[in-house]
Design a protein around this motif. Structure first.
Motif, short mmCIF file in Angstrom:
data_model
loop_
_atom_site.label_atom_id
_atom_site.label_comp_id
_atom_site.label_asym_id
_atom_site.label_seq_id
_atom_site.Cartn_x
_atom_site.Cartn_y
_atom_site.Cartn_z
N UNK A 1 0.82 -1.21 0.00
CA UNK A 1 0.00 0.00 0.00
C UNK A 1 0.86 1.27 0.00
N UNK A 2 2.10 1.17 0.46
CA UNK A 2 3.01 2.31 0.37
C UNK A 2 3.32 2.61 -1.09
N UNK A 3 3.49 1.56 -1.90
CA UNK A 3 3.72 1.75 -3.33
C UNK A 3 2.49 2.39 -3.98
N UNK A 4 1.31 1.96 -3.56
CA UNK A 4 0.08 2.57 -4.07
C UNK A 4 0.02 4.03 -3.66
N UNK B 1 -2.12 -2.09 10.11
CA UNK B 1 -1.26 -2.09 8.92
C UNK B 1 -0.81 -0.68 8.56
N UNK B 2 -1.68 0.29 8.73
CA UNK B 2 -1.31 1.68 8.45
C UNK B 2 -0.18 2.13 9.37
N UNK B 3 -0.30 1.83 10.66
CA UNK B 3 0.75 2.21 11.62
C UNK B 3 2.06 1.52 11.29
N UNK C 1 -7.92 4.28 3.26
CA UNK C 1 -9.33 4.64 3.30
C UNK C 1 -10.05 4.10 2.07
N UNK C 2 -9.41 4.21 0.90
CA UNK C 2 -10.00 3.68 -0.32
C UNK C 2 -10.14 2.16 -0.24
N UNK C 3 -9.16 1.49 0.33
CA UNK C 3 -9.25 0.04 0.50
C UNK C 3 -10.45 -0.32 1.37
N UNK D 1 -11.53 -2.60 9.89
CA UNK D 1 -10.94 -1.30 10.23
C UNK D 1 -9.79 -1.48 11.22
N UNK D 2 -9.98 -2.36 12.20
CA UNK D 2 -8.92 -2.60 13.18
C UNK D 2 -7.67 -3.16 12.51
#
Length: 576
Positions: free
Chosen positions: A112-115, A445-447, A234-236, A439-440
């Motif tokens: 997702x960082x590449x995205x 994963x975002x962190x 958020x889009x995911x 969401x959890x």
């Protein structure tokens, strides 16, 4: 009613695909990703051009089609996700399911960082002048050189540019640099490395990466990139909020189809540019002597696993939502064919533009081409900036990258969430609980992805990409074949009977031989070869410190160790 008649499936409580088309296109969107654009063309060129297609097609026939058919049949028959399916089949090897979820989780974090980077470049395309198309920006150094313009003077610092020159060059990120002799001080001559505008945009505008930034010193968070990562997650969430009911619609009618429209536009535009034929010939001209090299066959096999996502658990998860009598055999054949021709198609788009860039700069094609993010975020953007209506072509390209990435990312996150929901059914009792579970997972994963948005974040991303989905996938594939065909399948008779129960006929003998002998033997050879040719991870020309490689090995083993640990535990606590 159909599923309720099969005691092995979850029955009517499990949602299903709205149509076979949604399932097929979702799996195509999962298989066809960023690797088709920035990995296959480079591997094809590097490993014999057109001759590389021979080992690649052989690998498709011997591994791709048989194992994809096996995974589809397996998931469709039992109707549960990849985490719980081995509890039904062979509880001793339930750790395979844990390995699936761990593998997908690790890849989710950096993918997702590449995205997010694709989104940042997409937003940057909507400017009067593309910021990576010239050296006149505030972030450029005196070492920025546009090979398509007059050489810039190195004496003194240009107005508005950074003073600190980089101390070394990374070939991973820098594809179109030139080294020239220049006078420094009193008649002293030194070699100075110049950087293209697109390279400096990546280094300084996107990352602000200096010589001091590495895996040991990540520096500060680049908040614009961090916000793009937040937007990507958020889009995911929006796209997979209702499980396959929303994932199927989004992928089938947009993310799996629209990239082909934009890829066609780029191909048509690319082949009409001067020098395009030069690049395409580099791509397809066969070098038959390279077929003698085992490296070429190894590259073909590893690329197949990247292209079809075998042994990742995603295909098992997606097929578990299919109807019991769905023709998964046809889908397995079609997805391998579509993925193959998409890779070829993307190769024409990439190398036509690369040929144009080589023609404009007056350098050979092999001095321009690069792989991975270096191709997508340094070489290709620079080439697009040279074209008329460059903002349009740039926006189309990065929107295509975003769609290719998000199509795969949705299935990755769905595999993780479905695993938890199947293992803990209370999480999926209603839509709200399932949504908050997702969401959890996304928040975690975002962190975990924030370190990759720092100034030295590319070091972390490259480390994860090198280790998290490497040899561990091959180990899972071998164990998967062993359990399905030798333990549960009882020498294939049981699995073949399951296929007949669903499709009305036994699989051909070729598929049974591949499942039991050919595919696992080839994968075992690839695994041994990968260990023999192992080299520590490096970023550009710089190797990672030993402690970083240790962390990398922990990431690799994270998806393999549960297989052994669970097997030993089940054996110890079993009766008798």
């Amino acid at each position: 009613e159909e599923d309720a008649e099969n005691p092995n499936r979850e029955g009517g409580n499990r949602i299903q695909w709205a149509s076979p088309t949604e399932f097929l296109l979702t799996c195509i969107g999962y298989s066809v990703g960023l690797g088709n654009v920035w990995r296959f063309p480079y591997l094809c060129y590097k490993n014999g051009g057109g001759a590389f297609l021979i080992p690649y097609v052989i690998m498709i026939i011997c591994i791709g089609m048989p194992l994809l058919f096996m995974e589809y049949s397996f998931g469709q028959y039992f109707g549960v996700g990849s985490l719980s399916i081995f509890k039904k089949v062979c509880p001793m090897f339930q750790g395979i399911g844990i390995g699936y979820v761990t593998l997908n989780g690790l890849v989710c974090v950096y993918y997702n960082v590449i995205i997010a980077i694709s989104l940042y470049y997409l937003f940057g395309s909507f400017t009067k002048t593309l910021p990576w198309g010239h050296c006149g920006n505030s972030w450029n150094t005196e070492f920025c050189k546009d090979v398509f313009e007059k050489p810039m003077a190195l004496a003194g610092n240009q107005s508005g540019r950074l003073n600190a020159p980089p101390q070394r060059s990374f070939t991973f990120l820098s594809a179109d640099f030139t080294t020239v002799a220049t006078t420094v001080g009193l008649n002293a001559t030194a070699n100075v490395t110049h950087y293209s505008p697109s390279d400096e945009f990546f280094r300084h505008a996107l990352l602000a990466m200096g010589d001091e930034h590495n895996v040991s010193n990540l520096g500060a968070v680049r908040w614009h990139l961090c916000l793009c990562l937040l937007l990507a997650w958020i889009l995911v969430i929006i796209f997979v909020s209702r499980g396959i009911q929303s994932t199927g619609k989004v992928v089938a009618y947009f993310t799996a189809t629209f990239p082909y429209v934009m890829l066609t536009v780029l191909v048509v535009r690319g082949v009409t540019l001067p020098g395009a034929s030069q690049g395409i010939l580099y791509f397809v001209t066969p070098k038959w002597e390279m077929l003698k090299s085992p490296d070429v066959w190894f590259a073909a096999a590893t690329q197949l696993f990247y292209s079809t996502n075998l042994a990742w658990g995603g295909m098992i998860t997606m097929s578990s939502y299919s109807k019991f009598t769905h023709n998964c055999y046809r889908d397995a054949i079609m997805i391998n064919i579509v993925s193959f021709f998409t890779s070829l198609y993307a190769g024409f788009a990439v190398f036509s533009i690369i040929g144009f860039m080589a023609n404009e700069s007056g350098v050979p094609v092999d001095k321009v081409i690069d792989s991975g993010p270096g191709l997508a975020f340094v070489v290709y953007p620079r080439a697009l900036s040279l074209m008329p209506l460059s903002q349009l072509w740039s926006a189309l390209f990065f929107f295509m990258l975003f769609l290719l990435g998000i199509g795969s990312q949705m299935v990755l996150i769905e595999t993780v969430v479905t695993g938890f929901v199947d293992e803990f059914p209370k999480l999926g009792l209603n839509r709200c609980i399932r949504f908050f579970t997702m969401v959890a997972v996304v928040v975690i994963f975002f962190l975990c992805g924030i370190p990759m948005t720092t100034q030295g974040g590319m070091w972390v991303l490259q480390l994860m990409d090198h280790y998290s989905a490497g040899f561990c996938v091959l180990v899972i594939a071998i164990v998967e074949c062993m359990v399905i065909n030798w333990i549960y399948g009882q020498c294939n008779d049981r699995m073949a009977a399951n296929v007949k129960e669903m499709l009305g006929h036994h699989p051909k003998r070729w598929w049974l031989i591949c499942w039991k002998y050919i595919s696992p033997c080839i994968i075992m050879f690839i695994l041994i070869f990968s260990f023999v040719r192992y080299s520590p991870a490096k970023y550009g020309d710089d190797f990672y410190p030993a402690w970083a490689d240790v962390i990398g090995w922990f990431m690799s083993l994270a998806s393999n160790v549960p297989i052994l640990v669970v097997a030993v535990y089940k054996y110890v606590v079993a009766d008798g």
